[in-house]
Design an enzyme around this catalytic site. Structure first.
Site, PDB file in Angstrom:
ATOM      1  N   SER A   1      50.223  64.056  33.519  1.00 47.98           N
ATOM      2  CA  SER A   1      51.090  64.074  32.353  1.00 47.98           C
ATOM      3  C   SER A   1      50.760  65.326  31.548  1.00 47.98           C
ATOM      4  O   SER A   1      49.616  65.525  31.154  1.00 47.98           O
ATOM      5  CB  SER A   1      50.844  62.808  31.534  1.00 47.98           C
ATOM      6  OG  SER A   1      51.542  62.836  30.322  1.00 47.98           O
TER       7      SER A   1
ATOM      8  N   LYS B   1      54.697  65.024  35.115  1.00 47.08           N
ATOM      9  CA  LYS B   1      55.426  64.434  33.980  1.00 47.08           C
ATOM     10  C   LYS B   1      55.298  65.365  32.793  1.00 47.08           C
ATOM     11  O   LYS B   1      54.200  65.784  32.443  1.00 47.08           O
ATOM     12  CB  LYS B   1      54.826  63.064  33.668  1.00 47.08           C
ATOM     13  CG  LYS B   1      55.133  62.478  32.302  1.00 47.08           C
ATOM     14  CD  LYS B   1      54.771  61.004  32.249  1.00 47.08           C
ATOM     15  CE  LYS B   1      54.174  60.593  30.922  1.00 47.08           C
ATOM     16  NZ  LYS B   1      53.808  59.164  30.900  1.00 47.08           N
TER      17      LYS B   1
ATOM     18  N   LYS C   1      56.055  65.991  28.777  1.00 46.93           N
ATOM     19  CA  LYS C   1      56.404  65.381  27.494  1.00 46.93           C
ATOM     20  C   LYS C   1      57.548  66.190  26.878  1.00 46.93           C
ATOM     21  O   LYS C   1      57.526  67.432  26.898  1.00 46.93           O
ATOM     22  CB  LYS C   1      55.203  65.418  26.554  1.00 46.93           C
ATOM     23  CG  LYS C   1      54.077  64.495  26.995  1.00 46.93           C
ATOM     24  CD  LYS C   1      54.452  63.035  26.811  1.00 46.93           C
ATOM     25  CE  LYS C   1      53.283  62.129  27.187  1.00 46.93           C
ATOM     26  NZ  LYS C   1      53.619  60.710  26.992  1.00 46.93           N
TER      27      LYS C   1
ATOM     28  N   ASP D   1      59.014  62.386  29.676  1.00 45.05           N
ATOM     29  CA  ASP D   1      58.640  61.261  28.800  1.00 45.05           C
ATOM     30  C   ASP D   1      58.900  61.664  27.358  1.00 45.05           C
ATOM     31  O   ASP D   1      58.284  62.595  26.847  1.00 45.05           O
ATOM     32  CB  ASP D   1      57.159  60.911  29.004  1.00 45.05           C
ATOM     33  CG  ASP D   1      56.722  59.686  28.201  1.00 45.05           C
ATOM     34  OD1 ASP D   1      57.573  59.096  27.492  1.00 45.05           O
ATOM     35  OD2 ASP D   1      55.532  59.319  28.292  1.00 45.05           O
TER      36      ASP D   1
ATOM     37  N   GLU E   1      61.442  58.680  30.820  1.00 46.79           N
ATOM     38  CA  GLU E   1      60.641  57.591  30.251  1.00 46.79           C
ATOM     39  C   GLU E   1      60.891  57.453  28.750  1.00 46.79           C
ATOM     40  O   GLU E   1      60.827  58.443  28.015  1.00 46.79           O
ATOM     41  CB  GLU E   1      59.162  57.912  30.539  1.00 46.79           C
ATOM     42  CG  GLU E   1      58.187  56.829  30.161  1.00 46.79           C
ATOM     43  CD  GLU E   1      56.748  57.206  30.554  1.00 46.79           C
ATOM     44  OE1 GLU E   1      56.550  58.036  31.472  1.00 46.79           O
ATOM     45  OE2 GLU E   1      55.818  56.675  29.934  1.00 46.79           O
TER      46      GLU E   1
ATOM     47  N   ASP F   1      58.457  52.339  28.768  1.00 49.20           N
ATOM     48  CA  ASP F   1      57.026  52.296  28.480  1.00 49.20           C
ATOM     49  C   ASP F   1      56.858  51.445  27.211  1.00 49.20           C
ATOM     50  O   ASP F   1      56.750  50.203  27.299  1.00 49.20           O
ATOM     51  CB  ASP F   1      56.513  53.747  28.307  1.00 49.20           C
ATOM     52  CG  ASP F   1      55.051  53.847  27.900  1.00 49.20           C
ATOM     53  OD1 ASP F   1      54.410  52.800  27.711  1.00 49.20           O
ATOM     54  OD2 ASP F   1      54.532  54.970  27.755  1.00 49.20           O
TER      55      ASP F   1
ATOM     56  N   LYS G   1      51.379  49.521  31.375  1.00 51.06           N
ATOM     57  CA  LYS G   1      50.085  49.887  30.770  1.00 51.06           C
ATOM     58  C   LYS G   1      49.377  48.617  30.349  1.00 51.06           C
ATOM     59  O   LYS G   1      49.874  47.884  29.484  1.00 51.06           O
ATOM     60  CB  LYS G   1      50.304  50.737  29.512  1.00 51.06           C
ATOM     61  CG  LYS G   1      50.467  52.209  29.781  1.00 51.06           C
ATOM     62  CD  LYS G   1      50.520  52.987  28.491  1.00 51.06           C
ATOM     63  CE  LYS G   1      51.128  54.340  28.781  1.00 51.06           C
ATOM     64  NZ  LYS G   1      51.533  55.044  27.570  1.00 51.06           N
TER      65      LYS G   1
ATOM     66  N   GLY H   1      48.905  55.516  31.579  1.00 47.84           N
ATOM     67  CA  GLY H   1      47.576  55.719  31.005  1.00 47.84           C
ATOM     68  C   GLY H   1      47.677  56.183  29.577  1.00 47.84           C
ATOM     69  O   GLY H   1      48.767  56.505  29.083  1.00 47.84           O
TER      70      GLY H   1
HETATM   71  O1  OSB Z   1      53.492  57.752  26.782  1.00 44.75           O
HETATM   72  O2  OSB Z   1      52.531  57.638  28.645  1.00 44.75           O
HETATM   73  C1  OSB Z   1      52.486  57.886  27.444  1.00 44.75           C
HETATM   74  C2  OSB Z   1      49.020  59.269  26.528  1.00 44.75           C
HETATM   75  C3  OSB Z   1      48.846  58.697  25.290  1.00 44.75           C
HETATM   76  C4  OSB Z   1      49.834  57.894  24.774  1.00 44.75           C
HETATM   77  C5  OSB Z   1      51.013  57.688  25.477  1.00 44.75           C
HETATM   78  C6  OSB Z   1      51.199  58.251  26.727  1.00 44.75           C
HETATM   79  C7  OSB Z   1      50.189  59.083  27.250  1.00 44.75           C
HETATM   80  C8  OSB Z   1      50.284  59.788  28.529  1.00 44.75           C
HETATM   81  C9  OSB Z   1      48.978  60.149  29.191  1.00 44.75           C
HETATM   82  O3  OSB Z   1      51.324  60.186  29.009  1.00 44.75           O
HETATM   83  C10 OSB Z   1      48.837  59.768  30.620  1.00 44.75           C
HETATM   84  C11 OSB Z   1      47.389  59.812  31.079  1.00 44.75           C
HETATM   85  O4  OSB Z   1      46.579  58.951  30.681  1.00 44.75           O
HETATM   86  O5  OSB Z   1      47.044  60.718  31.838  1.00 44.75           O
HETATM   87 MG    MG Z   2      55.068  57.066  28.029  1.00 49.68          MG
END
Ligand code: OSB
Ligand code: MG
Length: 387
Positions: free
Chosen positions: A146, A172, A174, A199, A224, A249, A273, A301
């Site tokens: 991510s 992924k 953001k 995401d 996402e 999510d 999660k 995660g």
């Molecule tokens: O939205 O998936 C998410 C990290 C913190 C809070 C929300 C998210 C995330 C990640 C990190 O995308 C994924 C990882 O743990 O590598």
């Molecule tokens: Mg997410």
């Protein structure tokens, strides 16, 4: 199976610096904060669990202090002294306390780890025993990475390239309002074949559906959580206007939410999660619903320490987790994690489940103490957040 009796519970709040800040639509974080739960049983097994939280209540509404409070005042006292014959009995002991899923999930994770250790087995094999028949752990999980919001399109392309060079097979990105179509276009132009997804962490409104539909041009694996963290219904309306599959999510906080999302056509893929749904028992119920509905599934995660990541990996290695999970190697997050051994990316973008009992990693007491000191000394609310 050997039952366990919970003798005592210790809480450790830790602060671990990330190798690089992680920016999402709700802000940037420089450090991992976690409440680690250490649970002792009468027979001498020690279980560890992690409350996955962040400094800023932007993803979920909990913080280290709310998690500590809920655990210390309510949940841990209700757990101490209890005898557990099956970890799935545990949620009933704390059901009378509402909400606070991240806190609850950390405590339940420690119960699962202790139970697996008391029965000389890996956590992943214990999960498999609680999954539908013939679902056995594959001993590894396919993972992706991510990537947070970067200062420029060039920087984004560079980070993607370096992650692909490290061996990650799914990227992924953001996104947020104003940082979406162009970033997808830039990365897709440079890497035409990579498995790519976005995401949005709840940044958009349904009125922006036409804008989001431009993302259909980039052959994305999924988008996402584009809409509100507590919306399901409007995601169903949005899905009708997009070709790209929506992944939920934030909005799916329970098995019940997932049933609603399926019913209203709001979900094409689930990011599961453990922290968000309040623990592994609920995860296994959700896993079953995904199997019954043939819903594609992966494990999300929250940049966990090795303790939380190991447990997530144990779940991610079950066979119905059929898309790459957000569980990266240790060197994507920290210079020195709280636990050993580190997770190292293997062939085919996979992480191996450790061989040891329970979560299979050991907490390093020296690093734990250092990270606890860091939390007390730095206490970086406000300072940690660049908006
Ligand atoms: O939205 O998936 C998410 C990290 C913190 C809070 C929300 C998210 C995330 C990640 C990190 O995308 C994924 C990882 O743990 O590598
Ligand atoms: Mg997410």
């Amino acid at each position: 199976m050997n039952a366990i009796t919970i003798q005592s519970i210790d809480l450790h709040t830790v602060l671990l610096p990330y190798l690089a800040p992680f920016e999402t639509s709700f802000g940037a974080e420089t450090d991992k904060v976690a409440v680690l739960v250490e649970l002792m049983t009468e027979s001498g097994a020690v279980g560890w669990g992690e409350c996955s939280i962040e400094l800023w209540p932007g993803y979920g509404h909990e913080t280290a202090e709310t998690a500590e409070h809920m655990l210390r005042e309510f949940m841990a006292p209700a757990a101490v002294g209890a005898t557990i014959c099956d970890p799935r009995e545990f949620p009933a002991l704390i059901r009378r306390f509402r909400g606070n899923h991240h806190a609850r999930a950390g405590l339940e994770a420690a119960v699962w780890d202790a139970f697996a250790k008391a029965n000389d087995m890996r956590l992943t094999d214990l999960f498999a025993l609680c999954a539908p028949e013939d679902h056995e752990s594959e001993g590894k999980a396919t993972v992706g990475v991510s990537i947070g919001i970067q200062p420029s399109l060039e920087a984004t392309v560079d980070v993607v390239r370096s992650r692909l060079d490290q061996g990650y097979g799914r990227i992924k990105l953001k996104i947020k309002r104003g940082w979406d179509v162009e970033v997808a276009r830039a990365v897709r132009a440079e890497f035409p074949d990579v498995l790519l997804m976005l995401d949005a962490n709840s940044d958009y409104r349904l009125e922006e559906a036409d804008h989001l539909a431009q993302l259909d041009a980039f052959d994305l694996l999924m988008i996402e959580q584009p809409l509100s963290h507590d919306d399901i219904y409007e995601h169903g309306l949005l899905q009708k206007r997009l070709k790209t599959r929506l992944c939920l999510d934030e909005s799916v906080k329970s098995a019940s939410d997932l049933r609603i999302a399926l019913q209203v056509g709001a979900i094409g893929i689930l990011n599961l999660k453990p922290a968000r749904v309040g623990g592994f028992s609920e995860c296994l119920e959700i896993y079953r619903i995904c199997v019954e509905n043939e819903l594609p599934l992966w494990i999300g995660g929250m940049l966990e320490t090795g303790v939380g990541r190991a447990a997530n990996l144990a779940l991610a290695s079950l066979p119905a987790v059929n898309l790459p999970s957000d569980i990266s190697a240790t060197d994507r997050y920290f210079a020195a994690d709280i636990s050993e051994p580190p997770f190292v990316l293997g062939a085919d973008s996979a992480l191996a489940v450790p061989e040891g009992e329970g979560i299979g990693v050991e907490v390093r007491r020296d690093r734990l103490e250092e990270a606890k000191r860091r939390w007390i000394e730095k206490y970086p609310y406000g300072k940690a957040v660049a908006r």
